[in-house]
Design an enzyme around this catalytic site. Structure first.
Site, short mmCIF file in Angstrom:
data_model
loop_
_atom_site.label_atom_id
_atom_site.label_comp_id
_atom_site.label_asym_id
_atom_site.label_seq_id
_atom_site.Cartn_x
_atom_site.Cartn_y
_atom_site.Cartn_z
N ASP A 67 0.81 -1.22 0.00
CA ASP A 67 0.00 0.00 0.00
C ASP A 67 0.85 1.27 0.00
O ASP A 67 2.08 1.21 0.17
CB ASP A 67 -0.95 -0.02 1.21
CG ASP A 67 -0.27 -0.41 2.52
OD1 ASP A 67 0.97 -0.40 2.57
OD2 ASP A 67 -0.97 -0.73 3.48
N ASN A 135 -7.54 -2.80 14.30
CA ASN A 135 -8.94 -3.11 13.97
C ASN A 135 -9.06 -4.31 13.02
O ASN A 135 -10.11 -4.55 12.44
CB ASN A 135 -9.63 -1.88 13.37
CG ASN A 135 -9.01 -1.45 12.04
OD1 ASN A 135 -8.06 -2.07 11.57
ND2 ASN A 135 -9.53 -0.40 11.45
N HIS A 137 -7.26 -4.73 10.21
CA HIS A 137 -7.01 -4.48 8.79
C HIS A 137 -5.70 -5.12 8.34
O HIS A 137 -4.78 -5.34 9.13
CB HIS A 137 -7.09 -2.98 8.44
CG HIS A 137 -5.94 -2.13 8.85
ND1 HIS A 137 -6.09 -0.95 9.57
CD2 HIS A 137 -4.60 -2.22 8.61
CE1 HIS A 137 -4.91 -0.39 9.74
NE2 HIS A 137 -3.99 -1.14 9.18
N GLU A 142 -9.68 -1.92 5.22
CA GLU A 142 -10.35 -1.65 6.48
C GLU A 142 -11.56 -2.58 6.65
O GLU A 142 -12.02 -3.20 5.69
CB GLU A 142 -10.80 -0.19 6.50
CG GLU A 142 -9.65 0.83 6.41
CD GLU A 142 -8.93 1.05 7.74
OE1 GLU A 142 -8.95 0.14 8.61
OE2 GLU A 142 -8.34 2.13 7.92
C1 GLP Z 1 -0.55 0.49 8.55
C2 GLP Z 1 -0.21 -0.32 7.31
C3 GLP Z 1 -0.43 -1.78 7.55
C4 GLP Z 1 0.23 -2.19 8.85
C5 GLP Z 1 -0.40 -1.46 9.99
C6 GLP Z 1 0.16 -1.85 11.35
O1 GLP Z 1 -1.90 0.79 8.62
N1 GLP Z 1 -0.95 0.08 6.15
O2 GLP Z 1 0.07 -2.52 6.44
O3 GLP Z 1 0.11 -3.56 9.02
O4 GLP Z 1 -0.17 -0.08 9.78
O5 GLP Z 1 1.26 -1.08 11.65
P1 GLP Z 1 2.25 -1.39 12.84
O6 GLP Z 1 3.04 -2.57 12.40
O7 GLP Z 1 3.10 -0.16 12.95
O8 GLP Z 1 1.44 -1.65 14.03
#
Ligand code: GLP
Length: 240
Positions: A67, A135, A137, A142
């Protein structure tokens, strides 16, 4: 779904490194699906260290990222392309031409999504690395995203904007939109590894592994994939 619980973030990262480096060793031109966020940083550190020790090479490796924020590109230190260069690509011998992310600065976002999905169809991921949103995702898919979705533009939820604001100067700077691989693009990977750590992921980990398979929890779709490894620390595994 195979679940591996580790003592802490370091051990989670080492375990994830073993899985990903095995793929690179077995298939030097593998396609790696990559993720951003704090969860996979330790994995990337281990990959860079192994490259520096001469144990693995990225010369023929190709990558596709999950993404990117709309409106950001490699000049912004908050963009995911910047993150990937900083944490992995600049530390190894990868050809940047073999690295792919959705273009957050594309003038026509819909056309960019179609381009990215077409690209993914030509290079299915040998392994896809995933973090997990609190959440549930995955990527920026989402809650409520269709399981048959392909790359699309997303309006980020308030909870994701709040979670991700810790990486920005203030919450107003967090982009409200992103481009993300869809759930179908993620499920097309031959193998998937999820890394999750910390108490704030415990609910999402539980729902991903043991909850109902529902579009309300995007990560629950992974129960339908034949080859998923979840590596999480004790805090994230607390509700299992
Ligand atoms: C963002 C990214 C996700 C990632 C998530 C969790 O929203 N788009 O791909 O998995 O954050 O991030 P973290 O690993 O910092 O908790």
């Amino acid at each position: 779904m195979k679940v591996i619980v580790t003592k802490n973030y370091e051990q989670m990262s080492e375990k994830a490194y073993e899985v990903v480096s095995d793929i690179i060793k077995a298939k030097p031109d593998a396609v790696l699906g990559l993720a951003t966020g704090s969860s996979p940083i330790g994995l990337y550190e281990n990959l860079v260290a192994a490259y520096k020790r001469g144990e693995i090479s990225f010369k023929k490796i190709k990558t596709v990222n999950l993404d990117e924020y709309v409106g950001l590109d490699e000049k912004s230190d908050q963009s995911y392309v910047y993150f990937m260069r900083k944490h992995l690509f600049n530390g190894v011998d990868i050809d940047l031409n073999n690295t792919n992310l959705p273009n957050g600065k594309a003038e026509d976002a819909e056309a960019e999504c179609a381009r990215y999905t077409a690209l993914l169809e030509t290079m299915p991921q040998d392994i896809q690395v995933l973090g997990l949103g609190s959440n549930g995702h995955i990527g920026f898919n989402e809650p409520g995203t269709a399981f048959d979705s392909t790359t699309h533009v997303v309006k980020l939820t308030e909870s994701t904007i709040r979670d991700n604001s810790r990486l920005f100067a203030n919450i107003d700077e967090v982009p409200r939109y992103a481009l993300t691989m869809g759930i179908a693009n993620i499920m097309n990977a031959k193998k998937i590894i999820v890394v999750a750590n910390g108490t704030n992921k415990a609910d999402a980990v539980y729902k991903m592994v043991k909850g109902e398979v529902t579009e309300a929890v995007p990560a629950s779709v992974l129960q339908n994939h034949p080859d998923v490894i979840v590596v999480c620390d004790e805090l994230a595994a607390a509700k299992l």
